[in-house]
Design a protein around this motif. Sequence first.
Motif, PDB file in Angstrom:
ATOM      1  N   LEU A 191       0.828  -1.204   0.000  1.00  0.00           N
ATOM      2  CA  LEU A 191       0.000   0.000   0.000  1.00  0.00           C
ATOM      3  C   LEU A 191       0.859   1.249   0.000  1.00  0.00           C
ATOM      4  O   LEU A 191       1.808   1.348   0.783  1.00  0.00           O
ATOM      5  CB  LEU A 191      -0.905   0.042   1.241  1.00  0.00           C
ATOM      6  CG  LEU A 191      -2.180  -0.791   1.286  1.00  0.00           C
ATOM      7  CD1 LEU A 191      -2.851  -0.606   2.632  1.00  0.00           C
ATOM      8  CD2 LEU A 191      -3.135  -0.423   0.173  1.00  0.00           C
ATOM      9  N   GLU A 195      -3.013   5.181  -1.212  1.00  0.00           N
ATOM     10  CA  GLU A 195      -3.909   4.016  -1.155  1.00  0.00           C
ATOM     11  C   GLU A 195      -4.402   3.783   0.267  1.00  0.00           C
ATOM     12  O   GLU A 195      -5.561   3.410   0.481  1.00  0.00           O
ATOM     13  CB  GLU A 195      -3.187   2.778  -1.686  1.00  0.00           C
ATOM     14  CG  GLU A 195      -3.007   2.795  -3.195  1.00  0.00           C
ATOM     15  CD  GLU A 195      -2.071   1.695  -3.682  1.00  0.00           C
ATOM     16  OE1 GLU A 195      -2.226   1.262  -4.837  1.00  0.00           O
ATOM     17  OE2 GLU A 195      -1.179   1.280  -2.906  1.00  0.00           O
ATOM     18  N   TRP A 196      -3.517   4.002   1.249  1.00  0.00           N
ATOM     19  CA  TRP A 196      -3.918   3.835   2.638  1.00  0.00           C
ATOM     20  C   TRP A 196      -4.990   4.848   3.017  1.00  0.00           C
ATOM     21  O   TRP A 196      -5.995   4.503   3.662  1.00  0.00           O
ATOM     22  CB  TRP A 196      -2.724   3.973   3.576  1.00  0.00           C
ATOM     23  CG  TRP A 196      -3.121   4.143   5.016  1.00  0.00           C
ATOM     24  CD1 TRP A 196      -2.979   5.257   5.786  1.00  0.00           C
ATOM     25  CD2 TRP A 196      -3.768   3.178   5.851  1.00  0.00           C
ATOM     26  NE1 TRP A 196      -3.489   5.053   7.042  1.00  0.00           N
ATOM     27  CE2 TRP A 196      -3.974   3.787   7.110  1.00  0.00           C
ATOM     28  CE3 TRP A 196      -4.196   1.867   5.656  1.00  0.00           C
ATOM     29  CZ2 TRP A 196      -4.588   3.126   8.168  1.00  0.00           C
ATOM     30  CZ3 TRP A 196      -4.812   1.198   6.715  1.00  0.00           C
ATOM     31  CH2 TRP A 196      -4.995   1.819   7.949  1.00  0.00           C
ATOM     32  N   ALA A 199      -8.204   3.713   1.436  1.00  0.00           N
ATOM     33  CA  ALA A 199      -8.734   2.523   2.114  1.00  0.00           C
ATOM     34  C   ALA A 199      -9.306   2.875   3.479  1.00  0.00           C
ATOM     35  O   ALA A 199     -10.370   2.376   3.871  1.00  0.00           O
ATOM     36  CB  ALA A 199      -7.630   1.479   2.261  1.00  0.00           C
ATOM     37  N   ILE A 208      -9.257  -2.119   9.500  1.00  0.00           N
ATOM     38  CA  ILE A 208      -8.142  -2.692   8.738  1.00  0.00           C
ATOM     39  C   ILE A 208      -6.978  -3.029   9.676  1.00  0.00           C
ATOM     40  O   ILE A 208      -6.403  -4.123   9.616  1.00  0.00           O
ATOM     41  CB  ILE A 208      -7.673  -1.715   7.641  1.00  0.00           C
ATOM     42  CG1 ILE A 208      -8.805  -1.440   6.654  1.00  0.00           C
ATOM     43  CG2 ILE A 208      -6.455  -2.277   6.899  1.00  0.00           C
ATOM     44  CD1 ILE A 208      -8.531  -0.301   5.700  1.00  0.00           C
ATOM     45  N   LEU A 219     -14.921  -7.436   2.294  1.00  0.00           N
ATOM     46  CA  LEU A 219     -13.997  -7.170   1.198  1.00  0.00           C
ATOM     47  C   LEU A 219     -14.076  -8.270   0.140  1.00  0.00           C
ATOM     48  O   LEU A 219     -14.080  -7.990  -1.060  1.00  0.00           O
ATOM     49  CB  LEU A 219     -12.562  -7.064   1.725  1.00  0.00           C
ATOM     50  CG  LEU A 219     -12.256  -5.872   2.636  1.00  0.00           C
ATOM     51  CD1 LEU A 219     -10.857  -6.012   3.236  1.00  0.00           C
ATOM     52  CD2 LEU A 219     -12.379  -4.554   1.886  1.00  0.00           C
ATOM     53  N   LEU A 262      -7.309  -2.368  -5.078  1.00  0.00           N
ATOM     54  CA  LEU A 262      -7.279  -2.023  -3.656  1.00  0.00           C
ATOM     55  C   LEU A 262      -7.896  -3.138  -2.818  1.00  0.00           C
ATOM     56  O   LEU A 262      -7.355  -3.505  -1.762  1.00  0.00           O
ATOM     57  CB  LEU A 262      -8.034  -0.712  -3.421  1.00  0.00           C
ATOM     58  CG  LEU A 262      -8.034  -0.177  -1.982  1.00  0.00           C
ATOM     59  CD1 LEU A 262      -6.622   0.085  -1.504  1.00  0.00           C
ATOM     60  CD2 LEU A 262      -8.879   1.094  -1.893  1.00  0.00           C
ATOM     61  N   LEU A 266      -5.951  -5.254   0.134  1.00  0.00           N
ATOM     62  CA  LEU A 266      -6.430  -5.305   1.525  1.00  0.00           C
ATOM     63  C   LEU A 266      -6.708  -6.733   1.980  1.00  0.00           C
ATOM     64  O   LEU A 266      -6.393  -7.102   3.113  1.00  0.00           O
ATOM     65  CB  LEU A 266      -7.689  -4.449   1.682  1.00  0.00           C
ATOM     66  CG  LEU A 266      -7.481  -2.939   1.558  1.00  0.00           C
ATOM     67  CD1 LEU A 266      -8.826  -2.219   1.574  1.00  0.00           C
ATOM     68  CD2 LEU A 266      -6.599  -2.427   2.693  1.00  0.00           C
TER      69      LEU A 266
END
Length: 271
Positions: A191, A195-196, A199, A208, A219, A262, A266
């Motif tokens: 990540l 992206e974090w 998310a 998460i 997810l 993504l 995850l």
Amino acid sequence: MELSKRLHMVASMVEKGSIPADVGCDHGYVAVYLIREGVCPRVFAMDVNEGPLERAREHVEEFGLAAYIDVRLSDGISGLPCRGGRPEADTLLAAGMGGRLMVKIMEEGREKLAQMRWAILQPQSEAWLVREALKKNGYFITEENMIWEEGKFYTVIKAVNLQNPPEGFCRETLEAQEKRFLEECKSQGRLSSDEWERAADIFGSRLILEKNPVLLEYLKESLRKNRQISAGIGSASAGEAGAPEKEKTAGRLAQLAKERQLLEQLIGIMK
């Protein structure tokens, strides 16, 4: 009184000794539970609709709790009384309504919300809008949980007002945990910072970080639906279409591919 698993999860996040304003209280079950279990000394049970509110009054009277539960007609927290310029409740509690409606309630009640301490919210949809609104209103998310009940996923979010935090609250500890997690993900090539952030907004940073098992199932289900939609769009676009339609389809497929990447990242992190 037996609460549903969803409402029990909401009630479990309420701080002992706090005074919640239960907005959209429906039948008043959570308010009654919080008083009977000795969690809260007082609760405001509020709803914009007279029908559900009347049923809430009936339940409050049935359990002899009229001295502890203030049942009142209110659009959001507009009807929450103030004393000495401060709202008499320190916790915004809302469950079972859409995310956009929760955001509207927070925006319209921002002056009172700014003087409260906690927000405990269970949006039925668009939880990311709720997270964004909490940040905008100076709240910091400290806890999240998820549950699967009667064929649906439910998320509960708890946040603290950074301008009025409880004694001993340490934001730095939570932020350091997030930083360590992100650094570990980066070292594994999983990540990026962007992206974090994405998310965390969409799915919840605490869920998460704690590798919540219900989030993992959510997810997986989201990934299955993404692949199904992508395949359907791909098949439908195989025939003849004009340039504008092809461009629109290509854009949608690109968006789905980004979402899919993504989700796959995850899921790999949380397994």
